[in-house]
Design a protein around this motif. Structure first.
Motif, short mmCIF file in Angstrom:
data_model
loop_
_atom_site.label_atom_id
_atom_site.label_comp_id
_atom_site.label_asym_id
_atom_site.label_seq_id
_atom_site.Cartn_x
_atom_site.Cartn_y
_atom_site.Cartn_z
N GLY A 84 0.71 -1.23 -0.05
CA GLY A 84 -0.03 0.16 0.23
C GLY A 84 0.85 1.57 0.07
O GLY A 84 0.28 2.33 -0.58
N SER A 85 1.93 1.29 0.41
CA SER A 85 2.75 2.42 0.32
C SER A 85 3.28 2.86 -0.83
O SER A 85 3.78 3.97 -1.07
N GLY A 86 3.38 1.98 -2.02
CA GLY A 86 3.59 2.24 -3.19
C GLY A 86 4.80 2.92 -3.27
O GLY A 86 6.15 2.56 -3.03
N ARG A 87 4.75 4.33 -4.02
CA ARG A 87 6.00 5.06 -4.31
C ARG A 87 6.15 6.18 -3.08
O ARG A 87 6.97 7.26 -3.53
N LEU A 88 5.44 5.94 -1.96
CA LEU A 88 5.78 7.04 -1.04
C LEU A 88 7.38 7.06 -0.32
O LEU A 88 7.73 5.78 -0.36
#
Length: 413
Positions: A84-88
Motif C-alpha cells: 500500500g505504501s507504493g512509491r511513498l
C-alpha cells in the motif's frame, strides 16, 4: 570516498555512502531505537496482565488477547503496508508508523474499556508489521552494502534491548504506579523516537513500488525461498520451546520463581551479545552463520531436555540458548537481504509475515506436545525444527546463486 558523479538531493540516500561519517549511523540508530520502542510496546502487557485483568474485570485469557492481537494483525500488515505504501518516501512511511505507535500506546493508557484497549493493540499490530517490513529494508539503504549487516545488527540490537530492559522496566513501572502509566511512558518514548527519526532520517524514495502480484516472484528465487523456509523452521522451533521455558524450569529443573526471572534476564543479555556477534559473522558468511545458529539452537534445546534436571546445567544451557536466539534474526535477515536485494521490501514483508505465523504455529505445536507428552517434549520439538533448518541450509545453501536480475522489468511494471 569518491563522490557521485551527479549531485544528489540533500538529505537523500545515495548509492555512494561515506560510512566514516556520523550521519548515516545516527540514522540507523534512530531505526534501532524505534525497534526497541516497538518490542517494548508489543510485549508490555505480559508483565501487566494480572493488574489489567483485575481493573478491567476480564479473565486472564481475555487479557492475553492484548498480546496475540498485535501479532495476528502484524502478519497481514507486513504485506499490505509494503504494497500500500507504493512509491511513498520510506522516511514518511516510517514516521507514520512511529506516530501510530505513539497513538496506540496513548489510546491504551487512556482507554475507558477493554474494547478500546484491543483497538489500540490492533493499531500497534499495524505499526509492528509495517515497521519490520519497511524498517529492516531501510537499514541497509542508509549505509554501504559492505556495512549492511552491521546496520541490521544495530536495528536488531534494539529488539534484544527491548527484551532485556524494556519489558521488565515496563512491568516495574506498572507495579509501582499502575499499568496505565507504563503505557503512557511507552507512548512518551515513541514520541522521542519520532523526533529523532524526523531529524536524522534522510529522504528515502522507494527502489520500486511493490505490488501484491509481485510477491510470489520472491518464491521463484531459490535462495530467497530457502531463506523463508529456514525462517519458518527456526521461529516455529524457537517458540515451540521458548513458550514453555518457564514451566520446564519449574517442573524439571525445580528452580524458584526468582531464579527463573533472573535466568530469563540472562537469556536476554546473552541474546544481546549474540546479536552483535551474529551481525559480525553474517557479514562474512551468511550461510555459515545461519547454519551454526540453527545448530546451536537445536543442540541447546535438546540438551535442556536431556540435562535440564541438573540446575547448574540448565542455567548454562539457557544462557547458550539465549546467545543463539540473539543471532537468529540477523542471520536470517542477512540471508534474505543477500538473496533478493532488488526485492528487499517485498522479501522483508514475506519474512515478517512468516515470522508472525510461525510464532503462533510454534506455540500451538509446543502446546499440543506438552499436553500429550510432557513439558520436556517441547524442547525436543524445538530442537528438531532448529536442527532441520541447519541441515537444510548446509545441504542446499552451498550453490552460489547468480545475480537475481531476471524479471526486474516485471518488478517495475
Amino acid at each position: 570516498m569518491q563522490l557521485p558523479s551527479s549531485p544528489s538531493t540533500p538529505g537523500s540516500a545515495t548509492d555512494n555512502k561515506d560510512d566514516t561519517a556520523l550521519g548515516p549511523w545516527l540514522s540507523v540508530l534512530s531505526v534501532g531505537i524505534g525497534a526497541f520502542a516497538l518490542v517494548t510496546s508489543e510485549f508490555l502487557p505480559v508483565g501487566l496482565l494480572p493488574a489489567m485483568a483485575a481493573e478491567l474485570a476480564i479473565s486472564k485469557g481475555q487479557a492475553g488477547l492484548m498480546v496475540t492481537t498485535p501479532g495476528i494483525i502484524a502478519a497481514f500488515a507486513a504485506i499490505f503496508v509494503t504494497v500500500g505504501s507504493g512509491r511513498l518516501d520510506r522516511r514518511i512511511v516510517l514516521l507514520s508508523l512511529t506516530a501510530l505507535l505513539v497513538a496506540s500506546n496513548l489510546l491504551v493508557a487512556l482507554a475507558p474499556s477493554y474494547g478500546w484497549i484491543l483497538l489500540g493493540r490492533a493499531m500497534l499490530g499495524v505499526g509492528v508489521g509495517g515497521f519490520w517490513a519497511i524498517g529492516t529494508a531501510i537499514g541497509p539503504r542508509l549505509v554501504s552494502m559492505q556495512h549492511a549487516p552491521r546496520a541490521m545488527s544495530i536495528i536488531f540490537a534494539g529488539v534484544s534491548l527491548g527484551t532485556v530492559a524494556g519489558v521488565p522496566a515496563g512491568a516495574l513501572v506498572g507495579e509501582l504506579v499502575g499499568w496505565r502509566v507504563a503505557f503512557g511512558a511507552a507512548s512518551a518514548i515513541a514520541v522521542l523516537v519520532f523526533i529523532a527519526q524526523l531529524f536524522l532520517l534522510p529522504k528515502l524514495p522507494p527502489t520500486q513500488a511493490i505490488r501484491l502480484r509481485q510477491l510470489p516472484m520472491i518464491f521463484g528465487i531459490r535462495k530467497a525461498r530457502l531463506g523463508l523456509i529456514a525462517t519458518a523452521m527456526l521461529f516455529t522451533g524457537q517458540f515451540a520451546a521458548y513458550t514453555y521455558i518457564a514451566p520446564f524450569l519449574t517442573q524439571i529443573s525445580h528452580l524458584s520463581a526468582g531464579t527463573i526471572s533472573a535466568m530469563l534476564l540472562v537469556y536476554g543479555a546473552t541474546g544481546f551479545i549474540g546479536n552483535i556477534i551474529g551481525g559480525w559473522a553474517a557479514g562474512r558468511s551468511e550461510r555459515m552463520t545461519l547454519t551454526l545458529t540453527g545448530a546451536l539452537l537445536g543442540l541447546a534445546t535438546l540438551a535442556l531436555a536431556g540435562f535440564g534436571s541438573n540446575q547448574l546445567a540448565a542455567m548454562l544451557i539457557v544462557a547458550i540458548w539465549g546467545f543463539g536466539f540473539g543471532a537468529m534474526p540477523i542471520a536470517v535477515q542477512t540471508w534474505m537481504y543477500k538473496a533478493a536485494p532488488h526485492l528487499m521490501e517485498g522479501s522483508s514483508a514475506l519474512f515478517v509475515a512468516i515470522i508472525q505465523v510461525s510464532l503462533a504455529c510454534g506455540a500451538l505445536v509446543g502446546g499440543i506436545s506438552v499436553d500429550r507428552l510432557g513439558v520436556a517434549s517441547a524442547m525436543v520439538v524445538g530442537g528438531v525444527f532448529a536442527l532441520g533448518c541447519a541441515l537444510a541450509i548446509w545441504r542446499f545453501g552451498k550453490e552460489r546463486v547468480s545475480t537475481q536480475t531476471a524479471d526486474c522489468t516485471a518488478c517495475e511494471a
